[in-house]
Design a protein around this motif. Sequence first.
Motif, mmCIF file in Angstrom:
data_model
loop_
_atom_site.group_PDB
_atom_site.id
_atom_site.type_symbol
_atom_site.label_atom_id
_atom_site.label_comp_id
_atom_site.label_asym_id
_atom_site.label_seq_id
_atom_site.Cartn_x
_atom_site.Cartn_y
_atom_site.Cartn_z
ATOM 1 N N LYS A 1 -36.303 3.762 18.216
ATOM 2 C CA LYS A 1 -34.971 4.850 18.416
ATOM 3 C C LYS A 1 -36.142 6.706 17.870
ATOM 4 O O LYS A 1 -36.439 7.298 18.635
ATOM 5 C CB LYS A 1 -33.614 5.075 18.821
ATOM 6 C CG LYS A 1 -32.987 6.788 19.168
ATOM 7 C CD LYS A 1 -31.097 6.030 18.986
ATOM 8 C CE LYS A 1 -30.871 7.417 18.993
ATOM 9 N NZ LYS A 1 -29.074 8.017 18.746
ATOM 10 N N GLN A 2 -36.286 6.330 16.929
ATOM 11 C CA GLN A 2 -36.402 7.608 15.907
ATOM 12 C C GLN A 2 -38.059 7.862 15.907
ATOM 13 O O GLN A 2 -38.696 8.471 16.346
ATOM 14 C CB GLN A 2 -35.974 7.104 14.311
ATOM 15 C CG GLN A 2 -34.479 7.337 14.408
ATOM 16 C CD GLN A 2 -34.555 9.096 13.778
ATOM 17 O OE1 GLN A 2 -34.302 8.946 14.822
ATOM 18 N NE2 GLN A 2 -33.676 8.891 12.471
ATOM 19 N N ALA A 3 -38.822 6.744 16.599
ATOM 20 C CA ALA A 3 -40.181 6.409 16.783
ATOM 21 C C ALA A 3 -40.347 7.513 17.933
ATOM 22 O O ALA A 3 -41.373 8.045 17.930
ATOM 23 C CB ALA A 3 -40.464 4.819 16.700
ATOM 24 N N LYS A 4 -38.886 6.808 18.683
ATOM 25 C CA LYS A 4 -39.804 7.043 19.797
ATOM 26 C C LYS A 4 -39.475 9.227 19.868
ATOM 27 O O LYS A 4 -39.960 9.822 20.487
ATOM 28 C CB LYS A 4 -38.555 6.668 21.274
ATOM 29 C CG LYS A 4 -38.825 5.592 21.529
ATOM 30 C CD LYS A 4 -37.832 5.354 23.072
ATOM 31 C CE LYS A 4 -38.825 4.363 23.493
ATOM 32 N NZ LYS A 4 -37.923 3.207 24.770
ATOM 33 N N GLU A 5 -38.093 9.502 19.213
ATOM 34 C CA GLU A 5 -38.114 10.761 18.998
ATOM 35 C C GLU A 5 -38.934 11.482 18.492
ATOM 36 O O GLU A 5 -39.513 12.455 19.423
ATOM 37 C CB GLU A 5 -36.480 11.051 18.302
ATOM 38 C CG GLU A 5 -35.920 12.324 18.455
ATOM 39 C CD GLU A 5 -35.301 12.521 17.502
ATOM 40 O OE1 GLU A 5 -34.846 13.399 16.550
ATOM 41 O OE2 GLU A 5 -34.137 11.646 17.040
ATOM 42 N N TYR A 6 -39.975 11.815 17.626
ATOM 43 C CA TYR A 6 -40.511 12.012 16.363
ATOM 44 C C TYR A 6 -42.045 12.098 17.629
ATOM 45 O O TYR A 6 -42.668 12.877 17.769
ATOM 46 C CB TYR A 6 -40.717 11.651 15.214
ATOM 47 C CG TYR A 6 -39.652 12.294 14.566
ATOM 48 C CD1 TYR A 6 -39.874 13.382 14.383
ATOM 49 C CD2 TYR A 6 -38.178 11.047 14.639
ATOM 50 C CE1 TYR A 6 -38.474 13.950 12.971
ATOM 51 C CE2 TYR A 6 -37.303 11.841 13.788
ATOM 52 C CZ TYR A 6 -37.845 12.924 12.903
ATOM 53 O OH TYR A 6 -37.052 13.747 12.547
ATOM 54 N N LEU B 1 -46.779 5.946 22.522
ATOM 55 C CA LEU B 1 -46.060 6.095 23.223
ATOM 56 C C LEU B 1 -44.649 4.854 24.407
ATOM 57 O O LEU B 1 -44.429 4.124 25.020
ATOM 58 C CB LEU B 1 -45.277 7.421 24.632
ATOM 59 C CG LEU B 1 -44.979 8.474 23.130
ATOM 60 C CD1 LEU B 1 -44.982 9.742 23.215
ATOM 61 C CD2 LEU B 1 -42.991 8.057 22.647
ATOM 62 N N GLN B 2 -46.348 4.776 24.683
ATOM 63 C CA GLN B 2 -46.141 3.708 26.393
ATOM 64 C C GLN B 2 -45.988 2.476 25.125
ATOM 65 O O GLN B 2 -45.384 1.331 26.139
ATOM 66 C CB GLN B 2 -47.946 3.501 26.655
ATOM 67 C CG GLN B 2 -47.942 2.767 27.527
ATOM 68 C CD GLN B 2 -49.015 2.491 28.401
ATOM 69 O OE1 GLN B 2 -50.238 2.861 27.955
ATOM 70 N NE2 GLN B 2 -49.310 1.611 29.245
ATOM 71 N N GLU B 3 -46.027 2.464 24.366
ATOM 72 C CA GLU B 3 -46.015 0.988 23.393
ATOM 73 C C GLU B 3 -45.037 1.124 23.524
ATOM 74 O O GLU B 3 -44.038 -0.177 23.500
ATOM 75 C CB GLU B 3 -46.921 0.310 22.026
ATOM 76 C CG GLU B 3 -47.152 -0.868 21.144
ATOM 77 C CD GLU B 3 -47.658 -0.787 20.099
ATOM 78 O OE1 GLU B 3 -46.826 -1.591 19.391
ATOM 79 O OE2 GLU B 3 -48.556 0.255 20.610
ATOM 80 N N LEU B 4 -44.087 1.483 23.020
ATOM 81 C CA LEU B 4 -42.646 1.957 22.840
ATOM 82 C C LEU B 4 -42.227 1.573 23.816
ATOM 83 O O LEU B 4 -40.387 1.034 23.682
ATOM 84 C CB LEU B 4 -41.817 2.942 22.293
ATOM 85 C CG LEU B 4 -42.446 3.171 20.416
ATOM 86 C CD1 LEU B 4 -42.645 4.781 19.634
ATOM 87 C CD2 LEU B 4 -42.076 1.713 19.958
ATOM 88 N N ASN B 5 -42.005 2.364 25.434
ATOM 89 C CA ASN B 5 -41.459 2.086 26.363
ATOM 90 C C ASN B 5 -41.196 0.654 26.470
ATOM 91 O O ASN B 5 -40.776 0.445 28.061
ATOM 92 C CB ASN B 5 -42.059 3.291 26.808
ATOM 93 C CG ASN B 5 -41.527 4.622 26.601
ATOM 94 O OD1 ASN B 5 -40.272 4.796 25.904
ATOM 95 N ND2 ASN B 5 -42.510 5.487 26.431
ATOM 96 N N GLN B 6 -42.811 0.042 26.685
ATOM 97 C CA GLN B 6 -42.776 -1.903 27.193
ATOM 98 C C GLN B 6 -41.616 -2.448 26.261
ATOM 99 O O GLN B 6 -40.931 -2.597 25.782
ATOM 100 C CB GLN B 6 -43.950 -1.720 27.192
ATOM 101 C CG GLN B 6 -45.363 -1.272 27.302
ATOM 102 C CD GLN B 6 -46.559 -2.232 26.499
ATOM 103 O OE1 GLN B 6 -46.087 -3.228 26.323
ATOM 104 N NE2 GLN B 6 -47.671 -1.834 27.515
#
Length: 90
Positions: free
Chosen positions: A62-67, A85-90
């Motif tokens: 969550k924090q990673a995506k935010e920043y 971001l693409q990696e985090l959204n998978q």
Amino acid sequence: LSIIKKEYNPVTVVKLSNLYKDKIKDNQKAIDILRSAYEFAPNYLNFVYQLGFLYKEIGDTKQAKEYLTKASLLSPDDQNIKDLLQELNQ
């Protein structure tokens, strides 16, 4: 950490954060250093990116995506940020 705001240049802040993360293994201190610097200079891309990357490394999606989203707004053409971001959204 007000000394960071007054005395250190941005490169030194990132190096200090990395020292805590990599050598001392204190991720919270690394985050605290970067957040303090980010509050002082919220539009400095490296602080925003480093926070996102560090949060990703410790598993706080969550924090990673935010920043990283904030970083992408500061540098919309940065492919590395897009990839993270693409990696985090998978």
